[in-house]
Design an enzyme around this catalytic site. Structure first.
Site, PDB file in Angstrom:
ATOM      1  N   ALA A  73      23.348  18.616  39.676  1.00 38.23           N
ATOM      2  CA  ALA A  73      23.624  17.724  38.548  1.00 38.23           C
ATOM      3  C   ALA A  73      23.471  16.240  38.916  1.00 38.23           C
ATOM      4  O   ALA A  73      23.007  15.453  38.100  1.00 38.23           O
ATOM      5  CB  ALA A  73      25.011  17.993  38.002  1.00 38.23           C
ATOM      6  N   THR A  74      23.849  15.869  40.125  1.00 33.42           N
ATOM      7  CA  THR A  74      23.758  14.444  40.471  1.00 33.42           C
ATOM      8  C   THR A  74      22.308  13.973  40.387  1.00 33.42           C
ATOM      9  O   THR A  74      22.009  12.921  39.799  1.00 33.42           O
ATOM     10  CB  THR A  74      24.332  14.188  41.882  1.00 33.42           C
ATOM     11  OG1 THR A  74      25.692  14.627  41.894  1.00 33.42           O
ATOM     12  CG2 THR A  74      24.272  12.722  42.257  1.00 33.42           C
ATOM     13  N   ASN A 153      35.576  17.467  34.159  1.00 39.21           N
ATOM     14  CA  ASN A 153      35.794  18.191  35.413  1.00 39.21           C
ATOM     15  C   ASN A 153      37.240  18.142  35.903  1.00 39.21           C
ATOM     16  O   ASN A 153      37.685  19.024  36.623  1.00 39.21           O
ATOM     17  CB  ASN A 153      34.854  17.665  36.505  1.00 39.21           C
ATOM     18  CG  ASN A 153      34.855  16.162  36.594  1.00 39.21           C
ATOM     19  OD1 ASN A 153      34.538  15.474  35.626  1.00 39.21           O
ATOM     20  ND2 ASN A 153      35.205  15.634  37.745  1.00 39.21           N
ATOM     21  N   GLN A 181      30.184  21.271  33.967  1.00 41.40           N
ATOM     22  CA  GLN A 181      31.407  22.088  33.990  1.00 41.40           C
ATOM     23  C   GLN A 181      31.470  23.040  32.800  1.00 41.40           C
ATOM     24  O   GLN A 181      32.500  23.675  32.584  1.00 41.40           O
ATOM     25  CB  GLN A 181      32.656  21.179  33.999  1.00 41.40           C
ATOM     26  CG  GLN A 181      32.797  20.334  35.242  1.00 41.40           C
ATOM     27  CD  GLN A 181      33.180  21.148  36.489  1.00 41.40           C
ATOM     28  OE1 GLN A 181      33.525  22.320  36.404  1.00 41.40           O
ATOM     29  NE2 GLN A 181      33.108  20.515  37.648  1.00 41.40           N
ATOM     30  N   SER A 201      24.488  22.865  37.029  1.00 43.79           N
ATOM     31  CA  SER A 201      24.488  22.957  38.479  1.00 43.79           C
ATOM     32  C   SER A 201      25.013  24.323  38.904  1.00 43.79           C
ATOM     33  O   SER A 201      26.115  24.724  38.507  1.00 43.79           O
ATOM     34  CB  SER A 201      25.387  21.844  39.031  1.00 43.79           C
ATOM     35  OG  SER A 201      25.442  21.896  40.430  1.00 43.79           O
ATOM     36  N   HIS A 203      26.237  25.700  41.635  1.00 45.93           N
ATOM     37  CA  HIS A 203      27.427  25.984  42.457  1.00 45.93           C
ATOM     38  C   HIS A 203      28.726  25.902  41.667  1.00 45.93           C
ATOM     39  O   HIS A 203      29.791  26.241  42.183  1.00 45.93           O
ATOM     40  CB  HIS A 203      27.466  25.090  43.706  1.00 45.93           C
ATOM     41  CG  HIS A 203      27.858  23.670  43.488  1.00 45.93           C
ATOM     42  ND1 HIS A 203      29.086  23.179  43.843  1.00 45.93           N
ATOM     43  CD2 HIS A 203      27.186  22.618  42.972  1.00 45.93           C
ATOM     44  CE1 HIS A 203      29.148  21.878  43.557  1.00 45.93           C
ATOM     45  NE2 HIS A 203      28.010  21.526  43.025  1.00 45.93           N
ATOM     46  N   THR A 242       9.013  21.241  47.650  1.00 48.34           N
ATOM     47  CA  THR A 242       8.853  22.699  47.757  1.00 48.34           C
ATOM     48  C   THR A 242      10.003  23.420  47.062  1.00 48.34           C
ATOM     49  O   THR A 242      11.172  23.048  47.221  1.00 48.34           O
ATOM     50  CB  THR A 242       8.813  23.095  49.254  1.00 48.34           C
ATOM     51  OG1 THR A 242       7.720  22.395  49.848  1.00 48.34           O
ATOM     52  CG2 THR A 242       8.622  24.594  49.429  1.00 48.34           C
ATOM     53  N   CYS A 324      34.692  14.602  44.322  1.00 54.12           N
ATOM     54  CA  CYS A 324      33.817  13.485  44.671  1.00 54.12           C
ATOM     55  C   CYS A 324      34.585  12.209  44.944  1.00 54.12           C
ATOM     56  O   CYS A 324      34.030  11.244  45.433  1.00 54.12           O
ATOM     57  CB  CYS A 324      32.821  13.238  43.558  1.00 54.12           C
ATOM     58  SG  CYS A 324      31.973  14.729  43.135  1.00 54.12           S
TER      59      CYS A 324
HETATM   60  N1  PLP Z   1      28.958  16.214  36.578  1.00 51.86           N
HETATM   61  C1  PLP Z   1      30.144  16.850  36.560  1.00 51.86           C
HETATM   62  C2  PLP Z   1      30.918  16.912  35.272  1.00 51.86           C
HETATM   63  C3  PLP Z   1      30.634  17.449  37.717  1.00 51.86           C
HETATM   64  O1  PLP Z   1      31.812  18.071  37.691  1.00 51.86           O
HETATM   65  C4  PLP Z   1      29.877  17.365  38.921  1.00 51.86           C
HETATM   66  C5  PLP Z   1      30.411  17.912  40.179  1.00 51.86           C
HETATM   67  O2  PLP Z   1      31.606  17.937  40.412  1.00 51.86           O
HETATM   68  C6  PLP Z   1      28.642  16.693  38.882  1.00 51.86           C
HETATM   69  C7  PLP Z   1      28.222  16.139  37.695  1.00 51.86           C
HETATM   70  C8  PLP Z   1      27.776  16.625  40.118  1.00 51.86           C
HETATM   71  O3  PLP Z   1      27.260  17.912  40.374  1.00 51.86           O
HETATM   72  P1  PLP Z   1      26.446  18.314  41.680  1.00 51.86           P
HETATM   73  O4  PLP Z   1      27.456  18.733  42.683  1.00 51.86           O
HETATM   74  O5  PLP Z   1      25.582  19.460  41.248  1.00 51.86           O
HETATM   75  O6  PLP Z   1      25.638  17.149  42.096  1.00 51.86           O
END
Ligand code: PLP
Length: 392
Positions: A73-74, A153, A181, A201, A203, A242, A324
Site C-alpha cells: 500500500a505504501t 487502521n 484495512q 496490501s 499482508h 521483476t 508505523c
Molecule cells: N494504509 C493503511 C490504512 C495501513 O493500515 C497501512 C499499513 O499499516 C498502509 C497504508 C501501508 O501498507 P503497507 O504495509 O502495505 O505499505
C-alpha cells in the site's frame, strides 16, 4: 517460537496456510521470470500471474486489466498521489484528504505541499467520522482528487465510502480509496461503488508481505499516471521490476480465503468487547458509536498507560497506535484528531483480531489484562484521584 496471543492483525497477519502452499512451488519449481515468455518456465510463471490477477478481479468484481501489482500500500499510495498531482497540474493542485489517514498518505501529502500542492485535511468528530457536507463543500473547481481510507487502521472506523463516491462523481473529482484495512475484511463490489482508484496490501489479509496492488478504473486509465518505478515494461509500463510470482499467487489465495471468515471474526471481536467491559472498569471503546471494521477494538484504559499494560502482559501482542509510528513519543494523530486528551491517547491500546484467534485465546487475554490493569491501577495515585471523582 511461541506465538503468544496475537492480537495485532492490523499491523500484519499470519500467512494463510493455503496461500503458503500455493506459493511454495513457485520458489522451487515454477521460478521462471514471468517476463521471459520465450521458454516454458517463464510462461508458467506468467500464467500464474494471469490466474492470480483474474481471481482478485473476480473477488473485487472489476476487470483484470484494471489491476496493477505493487510492493504494497505504501508504494501504491505514493504512486497514485504523486502521479495524479503530476498529471493533473493543468486542472489544479488541490487535494482533499482526512486528518486520520495513515502516515503513508499524510507524509506523501506533506511532500506534495512542498511541491506546490494545496491539501485540505478534513477534521473528524469524536467518533472519527467526517462531515459529508463539509467534504462536498470543500470540493472546488481546482480539486483534482479526494483521498480517503475505507476503514481506519487504529480505530477500525468505517468511512461511508459509497456516499463519498457519489459526491465525488457528482462533483467530477477523482476518488482514491486507501482500502488497505478493508480489503480482505469486508467484501467490496467495485462494480457498484464508483471508486476511481483503490489500493490494497496482501499482508493485511493473511497474504505475504511486500505485495499489494492498485485498482485503476478503466475510465481513469486516460490519466496515464506515470510509473513511480521506472525500468522494464512490466504491468504495461505502470510498474517496472521483476514480478514476485510466489507473492502474487499467495495474495490471490489469501484474499479468496479471508473474506469468508469475517462473520466469525466479528463475533469474536464483539465477545472480546463484552468480556473486557465486564471485567475491567473505566474503559472506553473509541469509535463505538459508529460503524467499524469487523476485527478492531480501540480501547482507552482510563489513567493507565498503554506502555505499562504492554510491559505487564508480554504474552499478548497488541499495539498502542499504528505499527508505523511505534517508537514515536507523540500521541496517536488519529486519536488526537478525534479530540482525545494526550492522557487518554497514551492510555489507549488497539486490539485487532483475525481468523486465527479463538475464544480460548480471548478468555486468556482478558484474564491477563484484568490482572495487569488492576495491578498498575492499584499503585497509581492519579487513577485514585480519577476514581474519587477529583479529576475527569
Ligand atoms: N494504509 C493503511 C490504512 C495501513 O493500515 C497501512 C499499513 O499499516 C498502509 C497504508 C501501508 O501498507 P503497507 O504495509 O502495505 O505499505
Amino acid at each position: 517460537m511461541s506465538e503468544g496471543i496475537y492480537l495485532d492483525n492490523n499491523a500484519t497477519t499470519k500467512i494463510d496456510s493455503d496461500a503458503l502452499n500455493a506459493m511454495m512451488s513457485y520458489f522451487t519449481e515454477g521460478y521462471g521470470n514471468a517476463s521471459s515468455l520465450q521458454h516454458r518456465a517463464g510462461r508458467t510463471a506468467s500464467h500464474a500471474i494471469d490466474g492470480a490477477r483474474e481471481k482478485i478481479a473476480e473477488i473485487l468484481n472489476c476487470e483484470h486489466r484494471e489491476l496493477i501489482f505493487t510492493s504494497g500500500a505504501t508504494e501504491s499510495i505514493n504512486m497514485v498521489l504523486k502521479g495524479v498531482f503530476e498529471m493533473y497540474k493543468t486542472k489544479g493542485n488541490h487535494i482533499i484528504t482526512i486528518s486520520t489517514e495513515h502516515k503513508a498518505v499524510l507524509m506523501t501529502c506533506y511532500s506534495l505541499e512542498k511541491m506546490g500542492a494545496e491539501i485540505t485535511y478534513l477534521p473528524v468528530d469524536a467518533d472519527g467520522k467526517i462531515d459529508l457536507n463539509l467534504l462536498e463543500n470543500s470540493i472546488r473547481e481546482d480539486t483534482i482528487m479526494v483521498c480517503t481510507m475505507a476503514s481506519n487502521n487504529e480505530t477500525g472506523v468505517l468511512h461511508p465510502i459509497t456516499d463519498i463516491a457519489e459526491i465525488c462523481e457528482q462533483k467530477n473529482t477523482l476518488l482514491f480509496c486507501d482500502a488497505t484495512q478493508y480489503i480482505g475484511k469486508h467484501a467490496l463490489d467495485l462494480s457498484s461503488v464508483s471508486i476511481d482508484i483503490l489500493c490494497f496490501s496482501a499482508h493485511k489479509f493473511h497474504g505475504p508481505k511486500g505485495i499489494g496492488g492498485v485498482f485503476f478504473r478503466k475510465k481513469t486509465r486516460s490519466i496515464g499516471i506515470p510509473s513511480l518505478i521506472i525500468g522494464g515494461d512490466q504491468e504495461h509500463g505502470h510498474r517496472a521490476g521483476t514480478y514476485n510470482v510466489p507473492a502474487i499467487v499467495g495474495m490471490a489465495v489469501a484474499l479468496q480465503n479471508s473474506v469468508n471468515s469475517q462473520t466469525q471474526v466479528e463475533s469474536l471481536r464483539n465477545y472480546f468487547e463484552q468480556q473486557i467491559e465486564a471485567h475491567i472498569p473505566d474503559i472506553h471503546i473509541n469509535g463505538r458509536n459508529t460503524l467499524r471494521i469487523s476485527n478492531t477494538s480501540n480501547i482507552i484504559f482510563k489513567y493507565t498507560r498503554a506502555a505499562d499494560i504492554m510491559q505487564h502482559t508480554p504474552q499478548i501482542a497488541v499495539s498502542s497506535g499504528s505499527a508505523c509510528v511505534t517508537g514515536s513519543k507523540d500521541p496517536s494523530h488519529v486519536l488526537k484528531a478525534m479530540g482525545l486528551s494526550d492522557e487518554d491517547a497514551f492510555s489507549t491500546l488497539r486490539f485487532s483480531l483475525s481468523k486465527y484467534n479463538d475464544k480460548e485465546q480471548i478468555d486468556r487475554a482478558i484474564a491477563l489484562l484484568t490482572t495487569s490493569v488492576s495491578s498498575i491501577r492499584s499503585r497509581s495515585p492519579i487513577y485514585k484521584l480519577y476514581q474519587d471523582g477529583l479529576i475527569l
